[in-house]
Structure formats: C-alpha cells, structure tokens
Design a protein around this motif. Structure first.
Motif, mmCIF file in Angstrom:
data_model
loop_
_atom_site.group_PDB
_atom_site.id
_atom_site.type_symbol
_atom_site.label_atom_id
_atom_site.label_comp_id
_atom_site.label_asym_id
_atom_site.label_seq_id
_atom_site.Cartn_x
_atom_site.Cartn_y
_atom_site.Cartn_z
ATOM 1 N N ARG A 1 -44.026 26.936 38.005
ATOM 2 C CA ARG A 1 -42.875 26.598 38.846
ATOM 3 C C ARG A 1 -41.531 26.925 38.213
ATOM 4 O O ARG A 1 -40.572 27.210 38.916
ATOM 5 C CB ARG A 1 -42.905 25.141 39.268
ATOM 6 N N TRP B 1 -49.207 25.395 40.128
ATOM 7 C CA TRP B 1 -47.797 25.179 40.442
ATOM 8 C C TRP B 1 -47.050 24.602 39.241
ATOM 9 O O TRP B 1 -45.956 25.032 38.917
ATOM 10 C CB TRP B 1 -47.647 24.259 41.648
ATOM 11 N N ASP C 1 -41.444 35.312 47.430
ATOM 12 C CA ASP C 1 -42.876 35.415 47.667
ATOM 13 C C ASP C 1 -43.128 35.876 49.105
ATOM 14 O O ASP C 1 -42.616 35.268 50.049
ATOM 15 C CB ASP C 1 -43.516 34.046 47.425
ATOM 16 N N SER D 1 -37.264 31.677 46.806
ATOM 17 C CA SER D 1 -38.471 32.409 46.452
ATOM 18 C C SER D 1 -38.533 33.713 47.232
ATOM 19 O O SER D 1 -38.205 33.749 48.419
ATOM 20 C CB SER D 1 -39.705 31.569 46.769
ATOM 21 N N ASN E 1 -44.358 33.194 51.484
ATOM 22 C CA ASN E 1 -43.508 32.013 51.609
ATOM 23 C C ASN E 1 -42.713 32.174 52.903
ATOM 24 O O ASN E 1 -41.923 33.101 53.040
ATOM 25 C CB ASN E 1 -42.573 31.929 50.402
ATOM 26 N N SER F 1 -45.174 27.661 48.646
ATOM 27 C CA SER F 1 -45.536 28.671 47.653
ATOM 28 C C SER F 1 -46.841 29.360 48.032
ATOM 29 O O SER F 1 -47.864 28.716 48.234
ATOM 30 C CB SER F 1 -45.675 28.004 46.290
ATOM 31 N N HIS G 1 -38.192 27.552 47.251
ATOM 32 C CA HIS G 1 -39.028 27.406 46.057
ATOM 33 C C HIS G 1 -39.576 25.979 46.004
ATOM 34 O O HIS G 1 -38.929 25.069 45.490
ATOM 35 C CB HIS G 1 -38.207 27.720 44.802
ATOM 36 N N TYR H 1 -41.270 35.526 41.427
ATOM 37 C CA TYR H 1 -40.690 35.326 42.753
ATOM 38 C C TYR H 1 -39.479 34.398 42.746
ATOM 39 O O TYR H 1 -38.763 34.316 43.736
ATOM 40 C CB TYR H 1 -41.733 34.750 43.712
#
Length: 155
Positions: free
Chosen positions: A18, A14, A38, A36, A41, A51, A46, A23
């Motif tokens: 980060r 992370w 992702d 994000s 997620n 995450s 974010h 994403y």
C-alpha cells in the motif's frame, strides 16, 4: 494439472504494497491526496476496496481506441499467473450504452462477484461514453441591441 492456489490473503498483499507500488500517485495539493493508476481501479482512489492488484476479484472499465468500451475482470483461479487471470470483454462504438450497463451489472452480480462495485462500474461506463460523444458546435452569437444597430449603420 490442478489449479495452483496461493495462501497469501488479499489483506496481506495490500498491507505490504500500500505504501509503495507502481500504481500509486501522491499529490501534495489537497491535503496529500493519494490516487491510483491501476487499470482495475474504477474510481482511481488509492484504497483496498478499489485496488485491483490486491483483490482476487476486480473489475476495470477503459475506453478503446475505436470509441468502444473494454470491461476487464479478474479471475480468482490463477493468482500466480497474472497474464492468464484477466478476461476482457470489448463493446464496440455502436453498442448501445444500456447494453454495456447490463453487461457490467451482470458481471458484478454473477456468483457474488463484487456486487459492491456495481454502481461505480456503471458510473465509469457512463463517464467513458460521455467523454466519447462529439461536442456540439455552438453557433456564433449575434449582436443584440445597440451593437446590432451600430453594425447596421456601418454596412
């Protein structure tokens, strides 16, 4: 062949990724919000907690093309093989919403698998199912009062 384990911690992954990852979505409006994209997620926020790429155990809920729901979980067994460490369970469009809730809740509860994400996962399933419902057609409003009397005289 024995399962390969990595010595890299989730926190280190992370910290490295980060500020720059594929994403990450940054917005200047709203005080510089970060979101994000992702798929693992649940709330599109974010942060390390939500995450999917930084945590060895993650869960994601997506809508399918036919109107169903796909629940994806990440196994901690193969961290070096991302294509093999995801398990997807698909619920069809005719599956009851309660059955999907139970499946998601059971998935997050088994053997200490991220029980902190249970509420968000069930909320995501609820939002996906709500978005898949057909909209009710509202009938046209009939004129009332003086407008209705004016239309009667015109006919």
């Amino acid at each position: 062949m024995a399962a390969e384990r990595t010595n890299v911690s989730n926190d280190l992954v992370w910290q490295i990724t980060r500020n720059q990852n594929s994403y990450l979505v940054r917005r200047n409006t709203g005080g510089g919000s970060q979101f994000s994209r992702d798929p693992l997620n649940l709330v599109n926020k974010h942060s390390f907690k939500y995450s999917g790429f930084a945590n060895t155990k993650a869960i994601g809920v997506q809508a399918t093309e036919n109107g169903g729901v796909a629940v994806t979980t990440k196994k901690a067994a193969n961290p070096n093989k991302p294509a093999q460490n995801q398990v997807t369970v698909t619920y069809g469009p005719n599956a009851s919403t309660r059955k999907i809730y139970k499946g998601v809740a059971d998935k997050t509860a088994q053997h200490g698998y991220r029980a902190d994400l249970r509420e968000e996962a069930v909320a995501r399933v609820s939002a996906v199912r709500r978005s898949q419902k057909a909209k009710k057609e509202t009938p046209a409003r009939k004129p009332r009062g003086s407008k209705a009397q004016a239309e009667e005289k015109a006919e």
